[in-house]
Design an enzyme around this catalytic site. Sequence first.
Site, PDB file in Angstrom:
ATOM      1  N   HIS A   1      -2.256  -2.012   4.221  1.00  0.00           N
ATOM      2  CA  HIS A   1      -2.964  -1.857   2.951  1.00  0.00           C
ATOM      3  C   HIS A   1      -3.285  -0.394   2.623  1.00  0.00           C
ATOM      4  O   HIS A   1      -3.688  -0.087   1.515  1.00  0.00           O
ATOM      5  CB  HIS A   1      -4.239  -2.720   2.921  1.00  0.00           C
ATOM      6  CG  HIS A   1      -5.373  -2.228   3.753  1.00  0.00           C
ATOM      7  ND1 HIS A   1      -5.704  -2.786   4.973  1.00  0.00           N
ATOM      8  CD2 HIS A   1      -6.290  -1.252   3.535  1.00  0.00           C
ATOM      9  CE1 HIS A   1      -6.770  -2.179   5.468  1.00  0.00           C
ATOM     10  NE2 HIS A   1      -7.143  -1.231   4.607  1.00  0.00           N
TER      11      HIS A   1
ATOM     12  N   ASP B   1      -0.964  -6.740   8.723  1.00  0.00           N
ATOM     13  CA  ASP B   1      -1.582  -5.574   8.111  1.00  0.00           C
ATOM     14  C   ASP B   1      -1.256  -4.299   8.888  1.00  0.00           C
ATOM     15  O   ASP B   1      -2.124  -3.452   9.119  1.00  0.00           O
ATOM     16  CB  ASP B   1      -3.102  -5.740   7.985  1.00  0.00           C
ATOM     17  CG  ASP B   1      -3.716  -4.709   7.037  1.00  0.00           C
ATOM     18  OD1 ASP B   1      -2.958  -4.150   6.208  1.00  0.00           O
ATOM     19  OD2 ASP B   1      -4.926  -4.443   7.131  1.00  0.00           O
TER      20      ASP B   1
ATOM     21  N   SER C   1      -9.699   2.822   7.770  1.00  0.00           N
ATOM     22  CA  SER C   1      -8.535   1.930   7.873  1.00  0.00           C
ATOM     23  C   SER C   1      -7.348   2.646   8.499  1.00  0.00           C
ATOM     24  O   SER C   1      -6.940   3.715   8.045  1.00  0.00           O
ATOM     25  CB  SER C   1      -8.122   1.445   6.475  1.00  0.00           C
ATOM     26  OG  SER C   1      -8.930   0.387   6.054  1.00  0.00           O
TER      27      SER C   1
END
Length: 330
Positions: free
Chosen positions: A136, A166, A272
């Site tokens: 993402h 992911d 992230s």
Amino acid sequence: MTESFHRSGEYENPYEGQQQAPVNPEWPPPPAYAPAPAPKKRTRGPVALLAAVAIVAAAIGGGTAYGIQELTGNDTVASSSTSTNVVPSAQKGTVAGVAKAVSPSIVEISADSNAGSATGSGVIITSGGEVVTNNHVVSGASQIKVTTSDGKSYSAKVVGTDSKKDLALIKLENASGLKAATLGDSSGVQVGDQVVAIGSPEGLSGTVTSGIVSALDRDVTVPTDEDQGQQPQQGDGWPFEFGGRQFNGDTGSDTTTYKALQTDASLNPGNSGGALIDMNGNIIGINSAMYSPAGTASSSSDAGSVGLGFAIPVNTVKADLAKLRAGATD
């Protein structure tokens, strides 16, 4: 013995042709026996060299995986099935020691797309510039810029993505001599283990936080579609769903769920793709999501870490590397 047995109990004279004292023929010959075999020469080929390097590296502690990587090529991932001690012994078990040893292997990622721009983090896994991050973070990106801990900037291209886990693998262009992180073994992680997180929350590169592993095998859900993947930079938080509820913005209709490590180390948007690290300096997870009381985009200004962060176990990453390197895009 330099002599060798000759016919009828006689001895071959190694000094033949040189002047020497006469030998009394009445002396009895010495007992006959086979000469000792000449010692074999040691192999000096690549196998022996690698073995020697591995032994030396193991003796000094923490350098085995890195030493083998440098000898066998830039595309070999430094990986350990046990706990390799990456942190120098003088700083073993300290947050400062982990930060110093691993920070050079963590990068900041800026990804631009038609939907906007996103800032995330990544982990260098080879000295030639392979970097693991979240899908993402780079999903749908038309341009990716990576900044290393020493301030150098590189353009990067997506090698492969796995939206179901992911995960994404990107490759820095014209990079060499980078410090690769050591991928540990998440199967040995226990609740209560101390951990360190390194990433670029809110664009603050190289931020270090610490905590413990709070729980194992948590089901978390994150977006897989490109538009949702670019939301963090737009103020919509860090899309994440847990227990049927959505946090930090709408996760959208296309999502994926995976088992995650839960930690109370402070994580915020921008973490992230960064690293969750054990106290020996091994990567045990890729930070991927956080919980925040702010549940909608309109209240995203209230978003922030409350000690509920989640990371993709590193064993999942290692199992997915071949697929990512092959250019998977699903």
